[in-house]
Design a protein around this motif. Structure first.
Motif, PDB file in Angstrom:
ATOM      1  N   VAL A  24       0.854  -1.179   0.000  1.00 52.05           N
ATOM      2  CA  VAL A  24       0.000   0.000   0.000  1.00 52.05           C
ATOM      3  C   VAL A  24       0.895   1.236   0.000  1.00 52.05           C
ATOM      4  O   VAL A  24       1.762   1.381   0.864  1.00 52.05           O
ATOM      5  N   TYR A  25       0.706   2.091  -0.974  1.00 57.83           N
ATOM      6  CA  TYR A  25       1.476   3.322  -1.070  1.00 57.83           C
ATOM      7  C   TYR A  25       0.566   4.493  -0.729  1.00 57.83           C
ATOM      8  O   TYR A  25      -0.482   4.673  -1.346  1.00 57.83           O
ATOM      9  N   LYS A  26       1.012   5.262   0.218  1.00 58.21           N
ATOM     10  CA  LYS A  26       0.159   6.303   0.778  1.00 58.21           C
ATOM     11  C   LYS A  26      -0.375   7.254  -0.279  1.00 58.21           C
ATOM     12  O   LYS A  26      -1.534   7.661  -0.230  1.00 58.21           O
ATOM     13  N   TYR A  27       0.463   7.610  -1.252  1.00 60.09           N
ATOM     14  CA  TYR A  27       0.055   8.636  -2.214  1.00 60.09           C
ATOM     15  C   TYR A  27      -0.184   8.067  -3.611  1.00 60.09           C
ATOM     16  O   TYR A  27      -0.196   8.815  -4.584  1.00 60.09           O
ATOM     17  N   ALA A  28      -0.385   6.767  -3.703  1.00 61.75           N
ATOM     18  CA  ALA A  28      -0.593   6.158  -5.019  1.00 61.75           C
ATOM     19  C   ALA A  28      -1.863   6.700  -5.670  1.00 61.75           C
ATOM     20  O   ALA A  28      -2.885   6.887  -5.012  1.00 61.75           O
ATOM     21  N   GLY A  29      -1.784   6.962  -6.966  1.00 58.70           N
ATOM     22  CA  GLY A  29      -2.958   7.345  -7.724  1.00 58.70           C
ATOM     23  C   GLY A  29      -3.359   8.798  -7.628  1.00 58.70           C
ATOM     24  O   GLY A  29      -4.421   9.177  -8.130  1.00 58.70           O
TER      25      GLY A  29
END
Length: 205
Positions: A24-29
């Motif tokens: 999970v990437y905090k700022y993905a998308g």
């Protein structure tokens, strides 16, 4: 082959573990605007979005010219060199004419390149890497249109590992053009037509 007189006794294997959850990437998308807003910078600095999708796609290299404009190489072929008929890599110019920190003029300088990987501007044109070539695209009148087809200055740049072919061009204070080249791409560089046996092999431009 038989390695034991009788079948060895081995402990029971543990039940298989459930697969790990995806990263999970905090700022993905985030949109380009929201990504700029989420950045943290030292006191006294700020982040403004100059250009982002959909105005620029798959940038692989950029540089600034003496007018403060941003030149961007878009790499649609990367990481695989494509047939010449499918080559769509291109070089764009982004310009901020009103000084608000966001581009308001976009110019396509050239398109139809293949596996573009490096970019620098100067001395009457654009210097571009697109293995197996180091090319010079002349624009001596500065009208942002090529004066003619790309000139092949050097060839023999290999692309066994396209992550490591010629890239990261920058002018040195001595007026030479410098760049990077990885160790897993076995280039044998020389002027076009140079016999293989006397080419120069190495990481420097």
């Amino acid at each position: 082959f038989r390695f034991h007189a009788e079948k060895p006794s081995v402990p029971q294997r543990a039940a298989p573990q459930p697969p790990s959850p995806p990263d999970v990437y905090k700022y993905a998308g985030l949109t380009p605007e929201k990504a700029a807003a989420a950045m943290t910078v030292p006191e006294g600095f700020e982040v403004k979005l100059f250009a982002g999708e959909p105005d620029v796609h798959q940038p692989i290299a950029l540089c600034l010219d003496d007018r403060g404009r941003v030149w961007v190489a878009e790499a649609y072929a990367y990481p695989v060199k494509v047939p010449a008929k499918d080559a769509k890599d291109r070089i764009l110019i982004f310009e901020d004419t009103d000084g608000d920190g966001k581009f308001d003029r976009q110019t396509v300088f050239i398109e139809g390149l293949n596996l573009v990987s490096g970019l620098e501007v100067g001395f009457g044109g654009v210097w571009s890497g697109a293995a197996p070539y180091l090319m010079f695209i002349p624009d001596r009148d500065g009208d942002d249109k090529p004066d003619g087809p790309p000139e092949i200055l050097l060839d023999g740049w290999h692309y066994e590992d396209t992550h490591e072919t010629l890239n990261s061009f920058i002018w040195g204070p001595d007026g030479w053009l410098y760049g990077c080249h990885g160790v897993f791409t076995h280039s044998r560089v020389g002027k076009p037509g140079t016999p293989t046996g006397i080419t120069t092999e190495g990481p420097a431009l």
